[in-house]
Write a protein that holds these residues in place. Structure first.
Motif, PDB file in Angstrom:
ATOM      1  N   GLN A 201       4.376 -14.096  54.775  1.00  0.00           N
ATOM      2  CA  GLN A 201       5.238 -14.748  53.449  1.00  0.00           C
ATOM      3  C   GLN A 201       4.839 -14.797  52.070  1.00  0.00           C
ATOM      4  OE1 GLN A 201       5.326 -19.512  55.734  1.00  0.00           O
ATOM      5  NE2 GLN A 201       5.071 -17.832  56.753  1.00  0.00           N
ATOM      6  N   ILE A 202       3.263 -14.707  52.849  1.00  0.00           N
ATOM      7  CA  ILE A 202       2.705 -13.971  51.176  1.00  0.00           C
ATOM      8  C   ILE A 202       3.329 -12.855  50.454  1.00  0.00           C
ATOM      9  CG2 ILE A 202       0.563 -13.150  50.270  1.00  0.00           C
ATOM     10  CD1 ILE A 202      -1.150 -15.232  52.133  1.00  0.00           C
ATOM     11  N   VAL A 203       3.618 -11.965  51.353  1.00  0.00           N
ATOM     12  CA  VAL A 203       4.244 -10.794  50.743  1.00  0.00           C
ATOM     13  C   VAL A 203       5.830 -11.446  49.879  1.00  0.00           C
ATOM     14  CG1 VAL A 203       6.128  -8.850  51.169  1.00  0.00           C
ATOM     15  CG2 VAL A 203       3.371  -9.092  52.566  1.00  0.00           C
ATOM     16  N   LEU A 204       6.276 -12.311  51.045  1.00  0.00           N
ATOM     17  CA  LEU A 204       7.950 -12.972  50.517  1.00  0.00           C
ATOM     18  C   LEU A 204       7.231 -13.386  48.532  1.00  0.00           C
ATOM     19  CD1 LEU A 204      10.482 -13.524  49.778  1.00  0.00           C
ATOM     20  CD2 LEU A 204      10.110 -15.239  51.372  1.00  0.00           C
ATOM     21  N   TRP A 205       6.174 -14.508  48.772  1.00  0.00           N
ATOM     22  CA  TRP A 205       6.755 -15.258  47.822  1.00  0.00           C
ATOM     23  C   TRP A 205       5.761 -14.640  46.332  1.00  0.00           C
ATOM     24  CZ3 TRP A 205      10.243 -18.124  48.269  1.00  0.00           C
ATOM     25  CH2 TRP A 205      10.128 -19.112  49.211  1.00  0.00           C
ATOM     26  N   ASP A 382      13.796  -7.992  44.996  1.00  0.00           N
ATOM     27  CA  ASP A 382      15.975  -8.085  44.450  1.00  0.00           C
ATOM     28  C   ASP A 382      16.424  -6.582  44.217  1.00  0.00           C
ATOM     29  OD1 ASP A 382      17.381 -10.835  44.172  1.00  0.00           O
ATOM     30  OD2 ASP A 382      18.120  -9.467  42.022  1.00  0.00           O
ATOM     31  N   LEU A 383      16.672  -6.176  43.563  1.00  0.00           N
ATOM     32  CA  LEU A 383      17.516  -5.382  43.597  1.00  0.00           C
ATOM     33  C   LEU A 383      17.381  -4.133  44.364  1.00  0.00           C
ATOM     34  CD1 LEU A 383      18.260  -3.307  41.062  1.00  0.00           C
ATOM     35  CD2 LEU A 383      16.279  -1.804  40.755  1.00  0.00           C
ATOM     36  N   ASN A 384      16.888  -3.918  44.909  1.00  0.00           N
ATOM     37  CA  ASN A 384      16.341  -3.203  46.398  1.00  0.00           C
ATOM     38  C   ASN A 384      17.947  -3.884  47.061  1.00  0.00           C
ATOM     39  OD1 ASN A 384      14.741  -1.240  47.384  1.00  0.00           O
ATOM     40  ND2 ASN A 384      13.442  -2.369  47.280  1.00  0.00           N
ATOM     41  N   TYR A 385      17.650  -5.472  47.272  1.00  0.00           N
ATOM     42  CA  TYR A 385      19.324  -6.324  48.281  1.00  0.00           C
ATOM     43  C   TYR A 385      20.027  -5.604  47.625  1.00  0.00           C
ATOM     44  CZ  TYR A 385      21.502  -9.723  50.762  1.00  0.00           C
ATOM     45  OH  TYR A 385      22.009 -10.746  51.437  1.00  0.00           O
ATOM     46  N   ARG A 386      20.092  -5.444  45.714  1.00  0.00           N
ATOM     47  CA  ARG A 386      21.415  -5.275  45.370  1.00  0.00           C
ATOM     48  C   ARG A 386      21.429  -4.414  45.456  1.00  0.00           C
ATOM     49  NH1 ARG A 386      20.080  -6.518  39.329  1.00  0.00           N
ATOM     50  NH2 ARG A 386      22.417  -6.004  38.895  1.00  0.00           N
ATOM     51  N   CYS A 413      14.599  -4.282  56.878  1.00  0.00           N
ATOM     52  CA  CYS A 413      14.489  -6.279  56.450  1.00  0.00           C
ATOM     53  C   CYS A 413      14.260  -5.771  55.259  1.00  0.00           C
ATOM     54  CB  CYS A 413      13.799  -6.762  57.151  1.00  0.00           C
ATOM     55  SG  CYS A 413      13.367  -8.921  56.965  1.00  0.00           S
ATOM     56  N   SER A 414      15.239  -6.963  54.670  1.00  0.00           N
ATOM     57  CA  SER A 414      14.996  -6.943  53.147  1.00  0.00           C
ATOM     58  C   SER A 414      13.937  -8.468  52.978  1.00  0.00           C
ATOM     59  CB  SER A 414      15.920  -7.733  52.229  1.00  0.00           C
ATOM     60  OG  SER A 414      16.170  -8.090  51.358  1.00  0.00           O
ATOM     61  N   ILE A 415      13.032  -8.359  52.546  1.00  0.00           N
ATOM     62  CA  ILE A 415      12.031  -9.318  51.811  1.00  0.00           C
ATOM     63  C   ILE A 415      12.019  -9.558  50.289  1.00  0.00           C
ATOM     64  CG2 ILE A 415       9.687  -9.727  52.022  1.00  0.00           C
ATOM     65  CD1 ILE A 415       8.888  -7.777  53.972  1.00  0.00           C
ATOM     66  N   ARG A 416      12.910 -10.710  50.048  1.00  0.00           N
ATOM     67  CA  ARG A 416      13.500 -10.920  48.789  1.00  0.00           C
ATOM     68  C   ARG A 416      13.010 -12.345  48.095  1.00  0.00           C
ATOM     69  NH1 ARG A 416      19.283 -12.498  47.728  1.00  0.00           N
ATOM     70  NH2 ARG A 416      19.214 -11.759  45.971  1.00  0.00           N
ATOM     71  N   THR A 417      12.815 -12.178  47.059  1.00  0.00           N
ATOM     72  CA  THR A 417      12.987 -13.877  46.594  1.00  0.00           C
ATOM     73  C   THR A 417      14.351 -13.980  45.634  1.00  0.00           C
ATOM     74  OG1 THR A 417      11.898 -13.370  44.496  1.00  0.00           O
ATOM     75  CG2 THR A 417      10.739 -14.683  46.200  1.00  0.00           C
ATOM     76  N   LEU A 418      15.402 -15.039  45.782  1.00  0.00           N
ATOM     77  CA  LEU A 418      16.416 -14.282  44.611  1.00  0.00           C
ATOM     78  C   LEU A 418      16.949 -14.619  43.273  1.00  0.00           C
ATOM     79  CD1 LEU A 418      17.444 -15.520  48.420  1.00  0.00           C
ATOM     80  CD2 LEU A 418      19.284 -16.782  47.120  1.00  0.00           C
TER      81      LEU A 418
END
Ligand SMILES: O=P(O)(O)OC[C@H]1O[C@](O)(CO)[C@@H](O)[C@@H]1O
Ligand SMILES: [Mn+2]
Length: 456
Positions: A201-205, A382-386, A413-418
């Protein structure tokens, strides 16, 4: 719906014949339009300012030639800003870098897609993903053409500022990691899983910290990153962390008998605080024996302002080593050692091309084959998700597997804030419900996902 472009996707066109349209800045007032209109000129202006500020350094290092090179880079970047603001057609690249040919072919390919109503490949008329990537590649070209200062990273200072402004949070994380490693052997499985979930979760935020979204302000992590995790849980819209845990813990248990290694790949995103969270996670995965091999994939040129390249990692490690807090210097010393002996850093040019990832197996066969060796690939940001989902206008409920459009090198797994209006794999009604309470939910970095695809 848009026809799939066979020339780009090759055999993939057979797999899926219609795809939703790509995001584009064409429509006035849309998010891509506003970002290209307001944000990208600011990014270019700041790049020009950075060159100005280093004027005397260039002179001291290279004499008059350095001053001339600085002037040339500034004039190329000003010209670029003008091209953008007046929606000029894209120009082919003129440097001799290895990827220039691929970029120019990509431009030609987009020309072949044009029809009567869609007259030019330009800043406001083309797919948004392409436009943004093209701008960063043109910034690179401006520097490459300005020898002897081609090495200069116009975003370096802002990346460094993010690191300094996040000092307190970094200290807390380093201290937590050092303490955790001392007690890791004595943790039972449940306790180990709790630590695993916490650190992820730290990695995500940590991905809130990119600088391309808000070029005028760095978003440092000032509060304790660990203390806020419970409060942030409701903002995780897709949480597949249990799949990641099952995958890694079952491999660890069976490793003695069956598997010799467990390889985890990080497709990295931002430098500064986010990079520290990645390194902490990698250190933890090895110390807990959930992984035995770590590969980091960075960018080979300055990219989307804050993305990590090799120099950023080594700079960060030097800073940590020199810190007068023991936990930070220990992390610096350990990570330097790991990078020499066990962690593998790679920076394939594909990561700084405009291509969506479903084309990787054709455009970068070697990289695809490399990723196939992984047991888990973590796509940060985000860019990787796109790029994973082609930056297309998918419905919220389309399965992630489908939106990947044939890109399945290994479990991922995508770890991304929108930060952009692209999201798949939500439950029916979930997206609409959040829109009611928080209309900006897709663009502020307030919400996040851990979205997994792969067999367990
Ligand atoms: O660092 P991240 O998480 O990939 O975010 C960068 C984001 O910034 C932007 O450039 C802002 O428009 C987005 O295009 C991009 O998705
Ligand atoms: Mn980034």
């Amino acid at each position: 719906m848009e026809e799939e472009e066979g020339a780009e996707a090759g055999p993939l066109a057979v797999v899926m014949d219609v795809l939703p349209p790509r995001m584009t800045p064409k429509e006035e007032g849309s998010l891509p339009y506003l970002r290209i209109k307001d944000q990208t000129p600011t990014i270019l202006t700041k790049a020009i300012d950075a060159l100005h500020r280093h004027k005397s350094e260039f002179f001291e290092k290279h004499g008059e030639v350095g001053t001339e090179a600085e002037k040339k880079a500034i004039s190329l970047l000003s010209k670029l800003r003008n091209e953008l603001q007046t929606d000029k057609p894209f120009l082919p690249l003129t440097d001799n870098c290895l990827d220039a040919d691929i970029w120019n072919k990509y431009l030609e390919y987009h020309h072949t897609l044009l029809n009567e109503n869609n007259k030019k490949i330009s800043w406001f008329q083309s797919p948004w993903l392409y436009v943004e990537c093209y701008m960063y590649r043109r910034i690179h070209e401006a520097l490459v053409l300005s020898s002897p200062i081609s090495y200069f990273d116009v975003f370096k200072e802002s990346k460094e500022r993010n690191f300094f402004e996040s000092q307190e949070a970094i200290k807390t994380l380093c201290s937590y990691l050092q303490d955790l490693k001392k007690r890791i052997e004595n943790l039972d499985e449940k306790q180990l899983k709790d630590e695993f979930l916490k650190l992820f979760q730290i990695v995500l935020w940590g991905n809130k910290c990119d600088l391309a979204l808000s070029p005028n302000q760095s978003i440092p992590q000032t509060s304790s990153p660990l203390a806020v995790l419970e409060d942030l849980k409701p903002y995780i819209l897709v949480n597949n962390l249990d799949y990641l845990w099952s995958l890694l813990i079952s491999r660890k248990k069976m490793r003695q008998e069956t598997f010799s290694i467990t390889r985890v790949d990080f497709i990295m995103d931002n430098a500064g605080f986010e990079l520290v969270t990645d390194l902490v996670m990698a250190d933890f995965l090895l110390a807990s024996k959930l992984a035995t091999e770590i590969h980091f994939h960075g960018k080979s040129i300055p990219w989307f302002v804050s993305d990590t390249n090799k120099n950023d990692i080594y700079w960060l490690i030097e800073q940590l080593k020199a810190a007068n807090t023991k936990c930070m210097s220990e992390c610096g010393i350990n990570w330097e050692y790991y990078l020499k002996h066990s962690w593998i850093y790679q920076d394939h040019m594909f990561w700084t091309l405009p291509h969506e990832y479903c084309t990787m197996s054709q455009v970068a066969t070697d990289l695809y084959a490399e990723l196939e060796k992984s047991n888990l690939i973590l796509f940060k940001g985000d860019l990787n998700y796109r790029k994973l989902v082609g930056d297309r206008k998918w419905d919220f409920t389309v399965p992630f597997h489908q939106a990947l459009n044939g890109f399945h090198p290994a479990p991922l797994c995508s770890i991304r804030t929108l930060k952009t209006e692209v999201q798949v794999g939500l439950a029916p009604g979930q997206g609409e419900e959040i829109t009611d309470t928080d209309p900006q939910w897709m663009t502020t970095g307030k919400y996040g996902i851990f979205q997994f695809d792969g067999a367990l």
